[in-house]
Design a protein around this motif. Sequence first.
Motif, short mmCIF file in Angstrom:
data_model
loop_
_atom_site.label_atom_id
_atom_site.label_comp_id
_atom_site.label_asym_id
_atom_site.label_seq_id
_atom_site.Cartn_x
_atom_site.Cartn_y
_atom_site.Cartn_z
N TRP A 8 0.79 -1.33 0.14
CA TRP A 8 0.06 0.18 -0.41
C TRP A 8 1.02 1.26 0.03
CZ3 TRP A 8 -4.85 0.57 -1.28
CH2 TRP A 8 -5.63 -0.63 -1.02
N SER A 9 2.17 1.63 0.96
CA SER A 9 2.54 2.73 0.56
C SER A 9 3.72 2.68 -0.79
CB SER A 9 4.00 2.56 1.75
OG SER A 9 3.61 2.51 3.36
N THR A 10 3.73 1.20 -1.41
CA THR A 10 4.36 1.55 -2.28
C THR A 10 3.53 2.26 -3.45
OG1 THR A 10 5.81 -0.37 -2.02
CG2 THR A 10 5.78 0.08 -4.30
N ALA A 11 2.28 1.52 -3.75
CA ALA A 11 1.20 2.30 -4.54
C ALA A 11 0.89 3.93 -4.75
CB ALA A 11 -0.01 1.44 -4.43
N TRP A 12 1.15 4.48 -3.06
CA TRP A 12 0.77 5.52 -2.17
C TRP A 12 1.77 6.88 -2.89
CZ3 TRP A 12 -3.57 7.74 0.25
CH2 TRP A 12 -2.94 8.96 0.87
N LEU A 13 3.18 6.33 -2.64
CA LEU A 13 4.22 7.32 -3.24
C LEU A 13 3.84 7.06 -4.71
CD1 LEU A 13 7.44 5.72 -1.33
CD2 LEU A 13 6.10 7.88 -0.79
N CYS A 14 3.31 5.82 -5.77
CA CYS A 14 3.97 5.91 -6.77
C CYS A 14 2.67 6.63 -7.59
CB CYS A 14 3.38 4.48 -7.56
SG CYS A 14 4.96 4.14 -7.43
N GLY A 15 1.23 6.88 -6.63
CA GLY A 15 0.39 7.97 -6.58
C GLY A 15 0.48 8.92 -6.82
N LEU A 16 1.73 9.33 -5.45
CA LEU A 16 2.70 11.18 -5.08
C LEU A 16 3.22 11.32 -6.25
CD1 LEU A 16 3.48 11.06 -1.50
CD2 LEU A 16 1.47 12.04 -2.57
N MET A 17 3.60 10.39 -7.08
CA MET A 17 4.97 10.57 -8.03
C MET A 17 3.89 10.74 -9.04
SD MET A 17 7.73 7.95 -7.40
CE MET A 17 8.68 7.53 -5.72
N ALA A 18 2.66 10.37 -9.61
CA ALA A 18 2.20 10.87 -11.03
C ALA A 18 1.74 12.06 -10.11
CB ALA A 18 0.98 9.72 -10.55
N LEU A 19 1.49 12.31 -9.19
CA LEU A 19 1.15 13.86 -9.01
C LEU A 19 1.60 14.80 -9.00
CD1 LEU A 19 -1.18 15.64 -7.46
CD2 LEU A 19 -0.51 14.97 -5.58
N GLY A 20 2.71 14.31 -8.76
CA GLY A 20 4.07 15.32 -8.94
C GLY A 20 4.14 15.90 -10.68
N ALA A 21 4.35 14.70 -11.00
CA ALA A 21 4.37 14.68 -12.53
C ALA A 21 3.17 15.16 -13.50
CB ALA A 21 4.46 13.48 -13.13
N TRP A 22 2.08 15.29 -12.42
CA TRP A 22 1.48 16.55 -13.42
C TRP A 22 1.35 17.62 -13.22
CZ3 TRP A 22 -3.01 15.30 -16.67
CH2 TRP A 22 -3.73 16.33 -16.75
N GLY A 23 1.63 18.15 -11.59
CA GLY A 23 1.90 19.78 -11.98
C GLY A 23 2.68 20.28 -12.49
N ASP A 24 3.99 19.42 -12.29
CA ASP A 24 4.90 19.90 -13.38
C ASP A 24 4.49 19.87 -15.04
OD1 ASP A 24 6.31 19.24 -11.10
OD2 ASP A 24 7.76 17.58 -11.51
N ALA A 25 3.97 19.46 -15.08
CA ALA A 25 3.80 19.03 -16.33
C ALA A 25 2.60 20.71 -17.05
CB ALA A 25 2.94 17.85 -17.14
N SER A 26 1.85 20.61 -16.04
CA SER A 26 0.63 21.61 -15.62
C SER A 26 0.79 22.93 -16.09
CB SER A 26 -0.73 21.19 -14.90
OG SER A 26 -0.12 21.34 -14.16
N GLY A 27 2.11 23.14 -14.82
CA GLY A 27 2.95 24.68 -14.84
C GLY A 27 3.40 24.62 -16.08
N ALA A 28 3.52 24.61 -16.50
CA ALA A 28 4.01 24.39 -18.42
C ALA A 28 3.39 24.32 -19.42
CB ALA A 28 5.77 23.30 -18.46
N LEU A 29 1.45 24.24 -18.98
CA LEU A 29 1.14 24.06 -20.07
C LEU A 29 0.89 23.02 -20.35
CD1 LEU A 29 0.46 28.62 -20.37
CD2 LEU A 29 -0.46 26.86 -18.94
N PHE A 30 1.72 22.08 -20.34
CA PHE A 30 1.64 20.74 -20.90
C PHE A 30 2.46 21.40 -22.73
CE2 PHE A 30 -2.82 20.89 -18.15
CZ PHE A 30 -2.32 19.34 -17.89
#
Length: 450
Positions: free
Chosen positions: A131-153
């Motif tokens: 569960w912790s590994t899945a949670w961390l992978c989800g957080l990484m996906a959230l961070g990657a989404w924030g990086d891409a959206s901040g640069a207007l994709f």
Amino acid sequence: MPVLPPSAPDAADCPLGLGRRTDAMLRGLLVMVGLYHPLLALWIALRPGLGLDMMVPAMAAAHALLCLLCLIEHRAGRPLHAAMTFLLGELLLLVLAYGYWGLAAQLRVQMVQLVPVLLVAAVLGSRPLRWSTAWLCGLMALGAWGDASGALFRPERVLHATTDLAISAAGAVMTAWLLHHSVTGLRESLSVAQQRSQELARKRDELQVEMQERERSRDQLVHAMKMDNVGRLASGIAHDFNHLLALIQGYVAKARRSEADELQSALQGADSATRRASAVSRRLLDFSRLEASRPQLLDAAATVAGMAPMLQQVFDDGVSFEVDTGEVHCLIHFDPAQLESILLSLAVNANQAMPDGGRFTLRLQQPERDGEVILQVEDTGHGMSEAVRARCLEPFFTTKPVGQGTGLGLAVTASLVAAAGGTVQVHSRPGDGTRLQIHLPSRPMARAPA
């Protein structure tokens, strides 16, 4: 500039609750993580030319407070609750970190961030680790989404964010996999060690029981040898007893036809003979009784000389019996009843080895070195072959016909002598008789004052 929860645990990998090392690892991990974040925030604040994001000290204070609470739980005797609190708190704080700063900002210290969380999760079990590994992978996906959206994709930013996400997720999964197998292997090793410890304890108990059984068996063998010798001894004692009874009858007959003075003398003689008869019968009863060993200090020469009359009764008329105590003046520590049993058994064997007569010698010798005395028994019988001599001390080994020997005499003799700290040596050749030497520890006797 992000504040990242670190601390690389280099302590024990043992499962929680299974030893002091795991508790020490958790306590050290909490201290390191709790100190790391305030120190990192202070370093960032002191760097010249850069502004301070207020999120940095806020996150540092939250991490320090979380570790402090977990340390209090741990000191209160609830290490499992402290580990679960640390895991859940760190996962929630990482949500804020990845959501606020994104994935790219975490890459340089990402392993320092993830290893403490994954290590505690692995210690708690495989399910919390998944569960912790899945949670961390989800957080990484959230961070990657924030990086891409901040640069207007923009395509290049999406490509960079996707690459960072793939590398970070792969690193988290590999770390979790390695920790899972390491902790599982340690748990299995600990389980095997515990099973072996229990098996060794069981074997120890079985060995103690076996040793007790062996002691009881030896006592029973000693008693069996005594009873085997009682039958042989009884005939000699019966002769003495009959002589004493005849003597008593003679005194009584004399008393009947005597005057007063002679009557008193006759009655005294009858009383003396009666006492001797009672002593003879008591000796037979004491010899056959099953009792625990009672070793005591014995005068070697006086003891052997005192046993000579009893031993002489074992031999046929054609056997010459000789006892030589020499100039031996020493003490031995032995049970007198057992010594009597040993000498009687050896005398019986010697008598059976000389059906046509011969010579039996019981001799005491004191070698040049101090602290030892030799009790030597020698006969002129038919002797033993080398094969028989090599096995003569084995229990139940006998060359006598069925019903005429138990094979216990020499075996029990060797056992009793060994228990007293001595040794038995047998020398024999066919036609040349047998010489058996019993080496016993001795101590000098106190000299009588002149």
